[in-house]
Design an enzyme around this catalytic site. Structure first.
Site, PDB file in Angstrom:
ATOM      1  N   CYS A   1      20.466  36.788  59.805  1.00 53.44           N
ATOM      2  CA  CYS A   1      21.004  37.114  61.121  1.00 53.44           C
ATOM      3  C   CYS A   1      20.856  35.893  62.019  1.00 53.44           C
ATOM      4  O   CYS A   1      19.773  35.338  62.132  1.00 53.44           O
ATOM      5  CB  CYS A   1      20.239  38.280  61.708  1.00 53.44           C
ATOM      6  SG  CYS A   1      21.009  38.883  63.185  1.00 53.44           S
TER       7      CYS A   1
ATOM      8  N   GLY B   1       6.371  26.157  45.707  1.00 50.78           N
ATOM      9  CA  GLY B   1       7.639  26.287  44.991  1.00 50.78           C
ATOM     10  C   GLY B   1       8.692  25.291  45.453  1.00 50.78           C
ATOM     11  O   GLY B   1       9.436  24.739  44.636  1.00 50.78           O
ATOM     12  N   THR B   2       8.767  25.064  46.745  1.00 47.51           N
ATOM     13  CA  THR B   2       9.818  24.169  47.254  1.00 47.51           C
ATOM     14  C   THR B   2       9.604  22.760  46.718  1.00 47.51           C
ATOM     15  O   THR B   2      10.551  22.113  46.238  1.00 47.51           O
ATOM     16  CB  THR B   2       9.816  24.184  48.797  1.00 47.51           C
ATOM     17  OG1 THR B   2      10.039  25.531  49.230  1.00 47.51           O
ATOM     18  CG2 THR B   2      10.899  23.276  49.357  1.00 47.51           C
TER      19      THR B   2
ATOM     20  N   SER C   1       4.444  29.227  42.206  1.00 47.24           N
ATOM     21  CA  SER C   1       3.883  29.065  43.549  1.00 47.24           C
ATOM     22  C   SER C   1       2.790  30.109  43.772  1.00 47.24           C
ATOM     23  O   SER C   1       3.032  31.305  43.584  1.00 47.24           O
ATOM     24  CB  SER C   1       4.997  29.234  44.581  1.00 47.24           C
ATOM     25  OG  SER C   1       4.464  29.160  45.880  1.00 47.24           O
TER      26      SER C   1
ATOM     27  N   GLN D   1       9.189  33.690  41.305  1.00 45.43           N
ATOM     28  CA  GLN D   1       9.097  35.140  41.512  1.00 45.43           C
ATOM     29  C   GLN D   1       8.641  35.885  40.263  1.00 45.43           C
ATOM     30  O   GLN D   1       8.244  37.051  40.346  1.00 45.43           O
ATOM     31  CB  GLN D   1      10.442  35.718  41.977  1.00 45.43           C
ATOM     32  CG  GLN D   1      10.816  35.349  43.391  1.00 45.43           C
ATOM     33  CD  GLN D   1       9.875  35.946  44.444  1.00 45.43           C
ATOM     34  OE1 GLN D   1       9.128  36.892  44.183  1.00 45.43           O
ATOM     35  NE2 GLN D   1       9.901  35.394  45.648  1.00 45.43           N
TER      36      GLN D   1
ATOM     37  N   THR E   1      -3.792  12.701  47.239  1.00 45.83           N
ATOM     38  CA  THR E   1      -5.086  13.338  46.964  1.00 45.83           C
ATOM     39  C   THR E   1      -4.891  14.841  46.815  1.00 45.83           C
ATOM     40  O   THR E   1      -4.202  15.471  47.615  1.00 45.83           O
ATOM     41  CB  THR E   1      -6.074  13.036  48.112  1.00 45.83           C
ATOM     42  OG1 THR E   1      -6.211  11.613  48.206  1.00 45.83           O
ATOM     43  CG2 THR E   1      -7.433  13.665  47.862  1.00 45.83           C
TER      44      THR E   1
HETATM   45  N1  PLP Z   1      11.720  29.696  44.477  1.00 44.99           N
HETATM   46  C1  PLP Z   1      11.790  31.022  44.634  1.00 44.99           C
HETATM   47  C2  PLP Z   1      12.526  31.846  43.624  1.00 44.99           C
HETATM   48  C3  PLP Z   1      11.192  31.639  45.730  1.00 44.99           C
HETATM   49  O1  PLP Z   1      11.295  32.960  45.880  1.00 44.99           O
HETATM   50  C4  PLP Z   1      10.494  30.828  46.672  1.00 44.99           C
HETATM   51  C5  PLP Z   1       9.889  31.437  47.870  1.00 44.99           C
HETATM   52  O2  PLP Z   1      10.347  32.438  48.383  1.00 44.99           O
HETATM   53  C6  PLP Z   1      10.439  29.447  46.458  1.00 44.99           C
HETATM   54  C7  PLP Z   1      11.058  28.915  45.350  1.00 44.99           C
HETATM   55  C8  PLP Z   1       9.729  28.545  47.406  1.00 44.99           C
HETATM   56  O3  PLP Z   1       8.344  28.634  47.228  1.00 44.99           O
HETATM   57  P1  PLP Z   1       7.326  28.159  48.367  1.00 44.99           P
HETATM   58  O4  PLP Z   1       7.357  29.210  49.426  1.00 44.99           O
HETATM   59  O5  PLP Z   1       6.008  28.082  47.670  1.00 44.99           O
HETATM   60  O6  PLP Z   1       7.783  26.823  48.845  1.00 44.99           O
END
Ligand code: PLP
Length: 383
Positions: free
Chosen positions: A322, A69-70, A196, A176, A234
């Protein structure tokens, strides 16, 4: 152990483990190699591409594999903003986007792009008319489909309709949502969409960015022509195969699983209310993911509750961060204007495939006991 933290990550499905094991052991070649072994690896990657495309109702050639996702959020936001740059250097993201989208926006800001933030209502919803206030020169808007903390589902189709009417492109982080609610990139009207694998039974470090045909896009990772020139490197063949199997399974199970989880969640919320009558559920009036409850327990700090539950073998997430003894409200709850004393007392419960009636009863009782214990120990001082 009771695991109520599926929005953080999900257990890998047995079918996925098996497919990845077979792949690691039996497909050693590079999918870009022209020889037969290379082509066997290529076929596995392409099968997974079709499986992922089916989950989100995209075409296989619109799927670009990523490391999760990132990366998908970075490649989507930055890759689209770069490609759209001749029309303007402004992008907009909702205030409740995941850190990955905020991070990608920071990268753009470093090179002179302006980033606007769309506000969110107290129910956790991004009002579509917020788009009307965006200045000329805005080319792209990013709004997630489901919020990771509250589970609130955003009115994406209406946002996309308004965005397109103004000539803006739309990036949707569906990380999500995928596997929990139907995701149809066509119906949503998203130009770019991110998922993801580890959020729906697949491996960590494997995901996809969907780039719709005709949507302007520039690659972030360059130097080779992988993924149709949209992502050099790759391919992570085993991860991609695992992602594909998880996507197929998630698509098949989603409708029944969503109904089951919704019933469980309603029961859970009822039990929580009975155990802690003054709790506040965030986003309670908005449409939400069927598996997510984010609630504040006045006078009991998130980190204290988290530790008390962990000691009983119950895994949840704190709704507040925290750092060195102090507790900071989450930016999402802050954007929803949740008062600080409530925001620092929030927990996120996220249910999944293994969650049962017995578990929700046990967790609700444990939360009641933990809240009473923390309030007694700290005098209900909250933060
Ligand atoms: N976007 C959302 C809404 C997420 O909840 C998350 C992970 O918690 C991510 C992106 C990031 O995904 P990843 O952990 O695969 O990098």
């Amino acid at each position: 152990m009771i695991y109520f933290d599926h929005n953080a990550s999900t257990p890998v499905l047995p079918e996925v483990v098996e497919a990845m094991r077979d792949c690691l052991a039996g497909l050693p070649a590079n999918p870009s190699s022209a020889h037969r072994e290379g082509q066997r690896a290529r076929a596995a990657v392409e099968r997974a591409r079709a499986q992922v495309a089916a989950l989100v109702h995209a075409r296989p050639d619109e799927v670009v594999f990523t490391s999760g996702g990132t990366e998908g959020d970075h490649a989507g936001l930055i890759g689209a903003a770069w490609a759209l740059e001749p029309r303007g250097r402004r992008v907009a993201i909702s205030a409740i986007e995941h850190h990955a989208v905020h991070g990608a926006a920071e990268v753009l800001a470093r090179s002179g792009f302006e980033v606007a933030h769309l506000p969110v209502g107290t129910d956790g919803w991004v009002p579509p008319d917020a788009l009307d206030a965006l200045p000329a020169g805005t080319t792209l808007v990013a709004v997630m489909l489901a919020n990771n903390e509250t589970g609130v589902l955003q009115p994406l189709a209406e946002i996309a309709r308004r965005a397109h009417a103004r000539g803006l492109r739309v990036l949707c982080d569906a990380v999500q949502a995928a596997g929990k609610v139907p995701v149809d990139v066509e119906l949503l009207g998203a130009d770019y969409l991110v998922i993801s694998g580890h959020k729906f039974g697949g491996p960590k470090g494997a995901g996809a960015l969907v780039v719709r045909r005709g949507a302007p896009f520039e690659a972030l990772f360059r130097g080779s022509a992988h993924e149709g020139g949209r992502r050099g490197g790759t391919e992570n063949v085993a991860g991609i195969v695992g992602l594909g199997v998880a996507a197929e399974q998630a698509g098949r199970d989603q409708p029944a699983e969503a109904r089951r989880l919704l019933r469980l969640r309603e029961r859970f919320e009822g039990l929580l209310h009975a155990a802690v009558p003054d709790l506040v559920v965030h986003g309670a009036r908005a449409p939400r993911l069927p598996n997510t409850v984010n609630a504040s327990f006045p006078g009991a700090r998130s980190d204290h509750l988290l530790m008390a539950l962990d000691a009983r073998g119950i895994e949840v997430s704190a709704g507040a961060a925290c750092a060195s003894g102090a507790v900071e409200p989450s930016p999402v709850l802050r954007a929803m204007q949740v008062p600080r004393e409530l925001a620092v007392a929030a927990l996120r419960f996220s249910l999944g495939r293994a969650s049962s009636e017995a578990e929700v009863a046990e967790v609700a009782a444990a939360v009641g006991a933990a809240v009473r214990a923390v309030r007694a120990a700290t005098g209900g001082a909250g933060a």
